[in-house]
Design an enzyme around this catalytic site. Structure first.
Site, mmCIF file in Angstrom:
data_model
loop_
_atom_site.group_PDB
_atom_site.id
_atom_site.type_symbol
_atom_site.label_atom_id
_atom_site.label_comp_id
_atom_site.label_asym_id
_atom_site.label_seq_id
_atom_site.Cartn_x
_atom_site.Cartn_y
_atom_site.Cartn_z
ATOM 1 N N LYS A 280 0.838 -1.197 0.000
ATOM 2 C CA LYS A 280 0.000 0.000 0.000
ATOM 3 C C LYS A 280 0.877 1.252 0.000
ATOM 4 O O LYS A 280 1.932 1.269 0.644
ATOM 5 C CB LYS A 280 -0.897 0.023 1.248
ATOM 6 C CG LYS A 280 -1.960 -1.044 1.294
ATOM 7 C CD LYS A 280 -2.775 -0.926 2.585
ATOM 8 C CE LYS A 280 -3.771 -2.067 2.709
ATOM 9 N NZ LYS A 280 -4.873 -1.943 1.733
ATOM 10 N N ARG A 354 -10.233 -11.743 0.695
ATOM 11 C CA ARG A 354 -11.056 -12.768 0.034
ATOM 12 C C ARG A 354 -10.391 -14.138 0.075
ATOM 13 O O ARG A 354 -11.066 -15.170 0.006
ATOM 14 C CB ARG A 354 -11.362 -12.329 -1.395
ATOM 15 C CG ARG A 354 -10.180 -12.173 -2.301
ATOM 16 C CD ARG A 354 -10.486 -11.313 -3.530
ATOM 17 N NE ARG A 354 -10.635 -9.912 -3.160
ATOM 18 C CZ ARG A 354 -10.935 -8.942 -4.028
ATOM 19 N NH1 ARG A 354 -11.137 -9.232 -5.301
ATOM 20 N NH2 ARG A 354 -11.046 -7.691 -3.622
#
Length: 506
Positions: A280, A354
């Site tokens: 990030k 996920r």
């Protein structure tokens, strides 16, 4: 934590640091709300005029303090805004009461006791005020120099006496007991979300869950790295292998002898999300301790269900990992074999939630529950779509999705039904594996939901709550919502369990 009592005493005679009254926004100025009649009378019926002179309008969350009338044992009156006056002589909604109570409780930090004379017409109203007060009084200062739950040098409000409550009435007592259990567990979830990642990793999170399980009679099973490796949990292991703190899969089982239904809640628990190799950028990783908010919500909801003795079996699955870059971390282009046996090409290691949820969903499906609900801070796309206060709800059953949205509205959580467009599934086709963990950029929140659906057992009703927006409040506090971890989805999950226990859901 703030204590709760029910009181039939007159406001003037209560020994407290403050009396809290409600004021609404009328067409011609502030209007004193029901519950404050005795206080208004002590001002010779002029309380609304005094408040207007002080600049109060009755707007939601507005707090105005003024000296109490002569003869009152409490020195201060706190008028809190309830928003617009209800139409057609209707009563004030539960959420308006929660938010007003929360704003008042936060404004009374440092006080030992306050009497709340808000509009209470039934046990549900009393429960709403109790919830709002306890949630609004919340403080997380464990790492401040003064410590011990002290907020800005002031301890949270010590006690709330609800004027208009009936201490001997079973329904009122039950409402307060419910509010106590739900708010204590929700605030525990907030504490976990706010805990710095150097003190909360998968192992220490699992230890907190195990301790709570022993306290409340909940069976807890923890799978460590060796057990996950042996079981073939490639998603959880793939996300966690870049960190020195190994991953965990935690199962909490609350069972009721009278249950006829079984719910499974699955929570994403990334205790810190750096993005992994797909790192990030600066400005996007400072609050990533909150990426375990889904697991915290599931944990809190299961414990609350146990404390309330709900007649439904509830299983919680916490998929815990820390997503870090290192020489051992999963790389973009790697292929993971999930617990279900399906292979996933990892195109972006920052789409890690996920992956851990996929393993946990398939494991939860093996028990054939009546429904599965997963909760996750999953996508920035959902924040772009719905903002910072609303979570998205996707499901493989439209009626179930609608029931969740209705349950959320009942308890005051903002949600919105979202679709699972079939045409977006093709974007996750991989030339190398069964599926990729990324698809089309537009509609990314919906793509993530479609990915998760791949790991739900056949014939099982399932819903996905993307709480990326409301899970962590980076703005100022409002209503009963503090800055920082909010405990989003806890109350919705508890309400789903209550509805299922009552036979009103599925």
């Amino acid at each position: 934590m703030t204590a709760l009592t029910l009181s039939t005493a007159a406001a003037s005679g209560l020994r407290a640091d403050a009396i809290v009254v409600g004021v609404a926004k009328g067409p011609k100025g502030p209007v004193v709300a029901p519950g404050a009649e005795a206080v208004d009378k002590a001002y010779d019926g002029g309380l609304a005029g005094i408040l207007e002179t002080l600049g109060a309008s009755g707007a939601e969350g507005e707090v105005t303090k003024l000296p109490a009338p002569s003869g009152f044992k409490a020195p201060v009156v706190v008028a809190v805004g309830l928003g617009a006056v209800p139409e057609n002589d209707d009563t004030y909604g539960a959420e308006a009461l929660r938010r007003a109570a929360g704003a008042a409780a936060r404004a009374l930090a440092g006080a030992k006791k306050a009497a709340f004379a808000l509009p209470i017409s039934d046990p549900a109203d009393a429960g709403a005020v109790a919830e709002g007060a306890r949630l609004g009084a919340y403080a997380f200062d464990a790492y401040k120099e003064n410590g011990n739950g002290v907020k800005n040098g002031k301890a949270p409000l010590g006690e709330v006496a609800l004027i208009g409550g009936k201490p001997r009435d079973a329904a009122y007592k039950a409402a307060i007991a419910r509010a106590t259990a739900v708010t204590e567990e929700l605030n525990r979830a907030r504490d976990l979300i706010n805990t710095p990642p150097n003190d909360l990793n998968p192992e220490s999170f699992a230890a907190v869950v195990s301790a709570a399980g022993k306290e409340h009679g909940i069976k807890v099973q923890v799978l460590d790295e060796k057990a996950l490796e042996k079981g073939g949990y490639g998603g959880i292991l793939g996300v966690g292998k870049g960190s020195a703190a190994g991953p965990r899969l935690v199962k909490l089982s609350y069972t009721s002898a009278k249950a006829t239904k079984h719910l499974a809640f699955v929570g994403k628990g990334i205790t810190y999300d750096s993005g992994g190799i797909s790192l990030k950028p600066a400005g996007h990783n400072e609050t990533m301790k909150c990426d375990m908010s889904g697991a915290a919500a599931v944990f809190a909801a299961v414990v609350a269900a146990a404390r309330l003795g709900l007649e439904v079996n509830v299983t919680g699955w916490l998929a815990l990992a820390e997503n870090m870059p290192s020489g051992s971390a999963t790389r973009p282009g790697d292929v993971l074999r999930m617990y279900s046996g399906k292979t996933v090409e990892v195109l972006n290691t920052d789409a890690e939630g996920r992956l851990v949820l996929g393993d946990a969903l398939w494991k939860a499906s093996e028990e054939k529950p009546d429904a599965i609900v997963d909760v996750a801070t999953l996508t920035g796309a959902m924040v772009l779509a719905l903002g910072n206060r609303t979570f998205g709800v996707m499901a493989n059953d439209d009626a179930f999705r609608a029931s969740i949205v209705e349950a959320a509205e009942e308890v005051g959580e903002e949600s919105w039904p979202m679709p699972l467009p079939e045409h977006l599934r093709k974007g996750m086709d991989s030339p190398t594996a069964d599926i990729a963990n990324m698809g089309e950029r537009m509609g990314g929140g919906l793509v993530a939901g479609l990915f998760l659906r791949e790991f739900v057992g056949e014939g099982i009703t399932w819903a996905h709550l993307d709480i990326a927006g409301p899970a962590f409040n980076e703005a100022g506090p409002f209503g009963y919502t503090p800055k920082g971890g909010t405990g989003s989805a806890v109350r919705t999950l508890v309400r789903l369990a209550e509805l299922t226990a009552a036979g009103d859901l599925g």
